[in-house]
Scaffold this motif. Structure first.
Motif, PDB file in Angstrom:
ATOM      1  N   THR A 132      59.158  26.263  87.533  1.00 23.49           N
ATOM      2  CA  THR A 132      58.100  25.735  88.399  1.00 23.49           C
ATOM      3  C   THR A 132      57.898  26.498  89.700  1.00 23.49           C
ATOM      4  OG1 THR A 132      59.694  24.233  89.422  1.00 23.49           O
ATOM      5  CG2 THR A 132      58.440  23.400  87.510  1.00 23.49           C
ATOM      6  N   ASN A 133      58.758  27.449  89.996  1.00 25.12           N
ATOM      7  CA  ASN A 133      58.674  28.150  91.277  1.00 25.12           C
ATOM      8  C   ASN A 133      58.359  29.629  91.063  1.00 25.12           C
ATOM      9  OD1 ASN A 133      58.966  29.268  93.811  1.00 25.12           O
ATOM     10  ND2 ASN A 133      60.793  28.083  94.315  1.00 25.12           N
ATOM     11  N   PRO A 134      57.135  30.035  91.408  1.00 23.49           N
ATOM     12  CA  PRO A 134      56.792  31.443  91.219  1.00 23.49           C
ATOM     13  C   PRO A 134      57.649  32.388  92.063  1.00 23.49           C
ATOM     14  CG  PRO A 134      55.004  30.246  92.304  1.00 23.49           C
ATOM     15  CD  PRO A 134      56.011  29.238  91.901  1.00 23.49           C
ATOM     16  N   ALA A 135      58.129  31.937  93.209  1.00 27.43           N
ATOM     17  CA  ALA A 135      58.976  32.811  94.039  1.00 27.43           C
ATOM     18  C   ALA A 135      60.267  33.154  93.295  1.00 27.43           C
ATOM     19  CB  ALA A 135      59.283  32.143  95.375  1.00 27.43           C
ATOM     20  N   THR A 136      60.818  32.200  92.564  1.00 23.96           N
ATOM     21  CA  THR A 136      62.022  32.448  91.775  1.00 23.96           C
ATOM     22  C   THR A 136      61.707  33.452  90.669  1.00 23.96           C
ATOM     23  OG1 THR A 136      62.871  30.264  92.284  1.00 23.96           O
ATOM     24  CG2 THR A 136      63.801  31.357  90.354  1.00 23.96           C
ATOM     25  N   GLN A 137      60.541  33.311  90.038  1.00 20.41           N
ATOM     26  CA  GLN A 137      60.146  34.245  88.991  1.00 20.41           C
ATOM     27  C   GLN A 137      59.917  35.648  89.554  1.00 20.41           C
ATOM     28  OE1 GLN A 137      56.856  32.744  86.664  1.00 20.41           O
ATOM     29  NE2 GLN A 137      57.791  30.717  86.472  1.00 20.41           N
ATOM     30  N   ILE A 138      59.324  35.728  90.731  1.00 21.83           N
ATOM     31  CA  ILE A 138      59.103  37.036  91.375  1.00 21.83           C
ATOM     32  C   ILE A 138      60.453  37.683  91.675  1.00 21.83           C
ATOM     33  CG2 ILE A 138      58.249  38.181  93.464  1.00 21.83           C
ATOM     34  CD1 ILE A 138      56.046  35.877  93.472  1.00 21.83           C
ATOM     35  N   LYS A 139      61.367  36.892  92.221  1.00 22.39           N
ATOM     36  CA  LYS A 139      62.703  37.410  92.535  1.00 22.39           C
ATOM     37  C   LYS A 139      63.362  37.956  91.274  1.00 22.39           C
ATOM     38  CE  LYS A 139      67.238  35.886  94.205  1.00 22.39           C
ATOM     39  NZ  LYS A 139      67.992  34.739  94.740  1.00 22.39           N
ATOM     40  N   TRP A 140      63.333  37.166  90.192  1.00 25.19           N
ATOM     41  CA  TRP A 140      63.961  37.612  88.955  1.00 25.19           C
ATOM     42  C   TRP A 140      63.263  38.865  88.420  1.00 25.19           C
ATOM     43  CZ3 TRP A 140      62.634  38.708  83.986  1.00 25.19           C
ATOM     44  CH2 TRP A 140      63.693  38.970  83.121  1.00 25.19           C
ATOM     45  N   GLY A 141      61.929  38.852  88.404  1.00 27.83           N
ATOM     46  CA  GLY A 141      61.171  39.994  87.879  1.00 27.83           C
ATOM     47  C   GLY A 141      61.431  41.262  88.665  1.00 27.83           C
ATOM     48  N   LEU A 142      61.481  41.142  89.983  1.00 26.63           N
ATOM     49  CA  LEU A 142      61.746  42.307  90.831  1.00 26.63           C
ATOM     50  C   LEU A 142      63.148  42.857  90.555  1.00 26.63           C
ATOM     51  CD1 LEU A 142      60.767  44.163  93.104  1.00 26.63           C
ATOM     52  CD2 LEU A 142      61.552  42.443  94.738  1.00 26.63           C
ATOM     53  N   ASN A 143      64.125  41.964  90.449  1.00 29.30           N
ATOM     54  CA  ASN A 143      65.489  42.409  90.135  1.00 29.30           C
ATOM     55  C   ASN A 143      65.543  43.081  88.769  1.00 29.30           C
ATOM     56  OD1 ASN A 143      66.611  41.566  92.552  1.00 29.30           O
ATOM     57  ND2 ASN A 143      67.173  39.563  91.767  1.00 29.30           N
ATOM     58  N   TYR A 144      64.857  42.506  87.792  1.00 30.51           N
ATOM     59  CA  TYR A 144      64.826  43.079  86.444  1.00 30.51           C
ATOM     60  C   TYR A 144      64.214  44.482  86.474  1.00 30.51           C
ATOM     61  CZ  TYR A 144      63.372  43.807  81.601  1.00 30.51           C
ATOM     62  OH  TYR A 144      63.165  44.335  80.364  1.00 30.51           O
ATOM     63  N   MET A 145      63.090  44.619  87.143  1.00 33.79           N
ATOM     64  CA  MET A 145      62.418  45.927  87.201  1.00 33.79           C
ATOM     65  C   MET A 145      63.288  46.957  87.912  1.00 33.79           C
ATOM     66  SD  MET A 145      58.531  44.772  88.059  1.00 33.79           S
ATOM     67  CE  MET A 145      57.770  43.418  87.182  1.00 33.79           C
ATOM     68  N   ASN A 146      63.933  46.547  88.992  1.00 33.57           N
ATOM     69  CA  ASN A 146      64.814  47.466  89.723  1.00 33.57           C
ATOM     70  C   ASN A 146      66.022  47.860  88.879  1.00 33.57           C
ATOM     71  OD1 ASN A 146      63.312  47.646  92.093  1.00 33.57           O
ATOM     72  ND2 ASN A 146      64.322  45.894  93.019  1.00 33.57           N
ATOM     73  N   ASP A 147      66.635  46.877  88.226  1.00 33.92           N
ATOM     74  CA  ASP A 147      67.844  47.155  87.440  1.00 33.92           C
ATOM     75  C   ASP A 147      67.548  48.002  86.211  1.00 33.92           C
ATOM     76  OD1 ASP A 147      69.293  45.696  89.259  1.00 33.92           O
ATOM     77  OD2 ASP A 147      69.458  43.909  88.001  1.00 33.92           O
TER      78      ASP A 147
END
Length: 165
Positions: A132-147
């Motif tokens: 339900t929280n897009p900020a959490t999804q952004i955080k996860w997506g950014l970490n995934y893309m970086n990793d």
């Protein structure tokens, strides 16, 4: 006399050749040291740039939870979380994956959210409110893309070549 003179001339030639070889070796050593110094400097700059591209402005937890979010609100969150030089690449992926719908669900695969995590539950590593929280999804997506790809732009390059990331 001529044998002694020939020997002296040869010794002089040998000394000059030895001196030239030493000078050439010294030049090569200096060039190698300069190249190593330049490579080290470039590596440090790339590491600093990579670190800067990985660091984000606001953390997911700094946004007050809401019952729903508009596309413009979700994009505003991402602009604050994703480094400016990486935002367009991040945005390109999200546009293709979910059109900024943080509740987007792929009926066939079960991929979920802005970045279409599969399985969707992987996003729990960024926060229990991942559904339900897009900020959490952004955080996860950014970490995934970086990793996985080094940065959102690395992920976008891959996406363009493969139509997935």
């Amino acid at each position: 006399k001529s044998a002694a003179e020939a020997a002296r001339k040869q010794a002089a030639k040998d000394a000059v050749a030895k001196q030239q070889a030493a000078e050439k070796a010294e030049k090569a050593e200096k060039a190698e040291a300069a190249a190593k110094k330049a490579a080290d400097k470039k590596e440090r700059e790339e590491a600093a740039e990579n670190k800067a591209s990985r660091s984000s402005g606001r953390d997911a937890g700094s946004f007050a939870p809401q019952s729903s979010y508009s596309v413009s609100q979700v994009q505003a969150m991402a602009r604050q979380m994703v480094p400016a030089g990486q935002f367009q690449c991040f945005s390109n992926i999200v546009n293709h994956e979910s059109t900024w719908n943080y509740k987007a669900t792929n009926a066939s695969s079960g991929a979920y959210g802005l970045v279409q995590a599969l399985p969707a539950s992987k996003m729990a590593s960024a926060g229990a409110d991942w559904r339900t929280n897009p900020a959490t999804q952004i955080k996860w997506g950014l970490n995934y893309m970086n990793d996985r790809y080094g940065s959102p732009c690395g992920a976008w390059d891959f996406w363009q070549a493969n139509n997935w990331y």
